[in-house]
Enzyme design. Structure first.
Site, short mmCIF file in Angstrom:
data_model
loop_
_atom_site.label_atom_id
_atom_site.label_comp_id
_atom_site.label_asym_id
_atom_site.label_seq_id
_atom_site.Cartn_x
_atom_site.Cartn_y
_atom_site.Cartn_z
N HIS A 91 3.11 3.35 -8.87
CA HIS A 91 2.99 1.96 -9.22
C HIS A 91 4.15 1.62 -9.83
O HIS A 91 4.77 0.23 -9.55
CB HIS A 91 1.80 1.66 -9.98
CG HIS A 91 0.54 2.13 -9.24
ND1 HIS A 91 0.12 1.89 -8.16
CD2 HIS A 91 -0.77 2.60 -9.78
CE1 HIS A 91 -1.07 2.02 -7.60
NE2 HIS A 91 -1.55 2.70 -8.81
N ASP A 106 0.71 -1.32 0.14
CA ASP A 106 0.02 -0.06 0.06
C ASP A 106 0.83 1.24 0.06
O ASP A 106 1.96 1.04 0.58
CB ASP A 106 -1.04 0.09 1.40
CG ASP A 106 -2.03 0.85 1.07
OD1 ASP A 106 -2.37 1.27 -0.13
OD2 ASP A 106 -2.97 1.03 1.98
N LEU A 157 11.97 -20.54 -3.68
CA LEU A 157 10.86 -19.41 -3.14
C LEU A 157 9.91 -19.59 -4.00
O LEU A 157 9.77 -19.74 -5.26
CB LEU A 157 11.56 -17.96 -3.32
CG LEU A 157 10.88 -16.73 -2.97
CD1 LEU A 157 10.13 -16.84 -1.47
CD2 LEU A 157 11.23 -15.59 -3.15
C1 FPP Z 1 -1.58 -0.02 -3.48
O1 FPP Z 1 -1.35 1.44 -3.53
C2 FPP Z 1 -1.15 -0.65 -4.53
C3 FPP Z 1 -1.82 -1.16 -5.82
C4 FPP Z 1 -3.28 -1.33 -5.82
C5 FPP Z 1 -1.11 -1.94 -6.73
C6 FPP Z 1 0.35 -2.41 -6.45
C7 FPP Z 1 1.01 -2.80 -7.67
C8 FPP Z 1 2.57 -2.96 -7.92
C9 FPP Z 1 3.42 -2.73 -6.81
C10 FPP Z 1 2.78 -2.87 -9.34
C11 FPP Z 1 2.75 -3.89 -10.05
C12 FPP Z 1 2.75 -5.29 -9.27
C13 FPP Z 1 3.63 -6.39 -9.48
C14 FPP Z 1 3.48 -7.44 -8.85
C15 FPP Z 1 4.86 -5.93 -10.29
P1 FPP Z 1 -2.45 2.53 -3.60
O2 FPP Z 1 -2.63 2.70 -5.22
O3 FPP Z 1 -3.91 2.00 -2.89
O4 FPP Z 1 -1.89 3.83 -2.80
P2 FPP Z 1 -2.69 4.94 -1.92
O5 FPP Z 1 -3.48 4.16 -0.87
O6 FPP Z 1 -1.45 5.73 -1.37
O7 FPP Z 1 -3.27 5.65 -3.10
#
Ligand code: FPP
Length: 234
Positions: free
Chosen positions: A19, A2, A113
């Site tokens: 992201h 997050d 892993l």
């Molecule tokens: C949450 O942060 C994150 C996500 C919904 C997406 C996670 C994706 C990645 C890390 C990249 C792609 C994945 C892989 C496996 C390579 P948020 O957008 O909710 O953050 P916020 O709460 O600060 O808005």
């Protein structure tokens, strides 16, 4: 994982840059876990509820995921990492699903892993799928109502071949479970850090592990009982 959006906003970038930086953190943490000898790493990459995000953000996340799966194949092979998923991946766009399936097939014999991506994952939805499977087995006479126990349910979940988590790390300082592994997490240790996911480095991971090492896991028993059972090593 997050905090990608807030990380980006705090630096004056678009959410998507968060992201993108987040996928670099994924690569670093996977390599680090491999080095430490972690056997199972589950990353909550896209929740069932994330489908409610703007279409543009969803499509960029899907593109990032596909790009990651292709660009990191060598890394997965070199590090002997086996890729698996939990969640309703039938909902993913066909090209992403195909790339996922190809990467899973390529890495299926890797042993060191297990990297599990939770994609289109929701704990309640997983439980509903499991209860439907069990219901069907009951109707087909394959199981007996009296014999249903926690193993029956564990074996019907997406995580059937994956042990329950020991440690769950939540980045960005939020104190909620967000539909993550509700059945499997009952005795997991939680570690919540205010660090946003893109800044979650291997040394942040080490900090979480050190903290985990200070916990006394009693599983409902007394401290003395646990010490006797484990010889003090828990
Ligand atoms: C949450 O942060 C994150 C996500 C919904 C997406 C996670 C994706 C990645 C890390 C990249 C792609 C994945 C892989 C496996 C390579 P948020 O957008 O909710 O953050 P916020 O709460 O600060 O808005």
């Amino acid at each position: 994982m997050d905090g990608n959006g807030r990380w980006a906003r705090s630096k004056g970038f678009r959410r998507i840059t968060g992201h993108s930086k987040g996928s670099i953190a994924v690569r670093n943490i996977v390599t680090h876990c491999r080095k430490l000898g972690v056997k199972f790493l589950t990353l909550y990459a896209f929740s069932e509820e994330n489908w409610k995000r703007p279409r543009h953000e969803i499509s960029i996340l899907m593109r990032l995921l596909k790009r990651f799966l292709i660009s990191e194949r060598t890394l997965l092979m070199e590090n002997d990492v086996c890729l698996e998923t939990i969640g309703d991946i039938d909902k993913l766009p066909p090209d992403v699903r195909k790339t996922l399936e190809d990467t899973k097939t390529l890495t299926k014999n890797n042993q060191t892993l297990k990297l599990i991506l939770a994609l289109s994952y929701g704990g309640r939805e997983e439980l509903i799928r499991a209860f439907k499977k069990i219901g069907q087995n009951l109707l087909d006479g394959e199981i007996d109502l009296q014999n249903i126990d926690d193993t029956t349910i564990s074996n019907a979940l997406d995580t059937q071949n994956i042990p329950d988590p020991d440690l769950i790390i939540r980045t960005s300082g939020e104190f909620r479970t967000s539909n993550f592994l509700p059945w499997q997490s009952i005795y997991a240790e939680w570690y919540i850090t205010s660090v946003f996911w893109p800044d979650f480095t291997p040394s942040e991971f080490d900090r979480a592990l050190q903290n985990y090492g200070t916990r006394e896991r009693r599983f409902g028993m007394t401290g003395d009982q646990i010490k006797k059972k484990t010889g003090g090593a828990f």
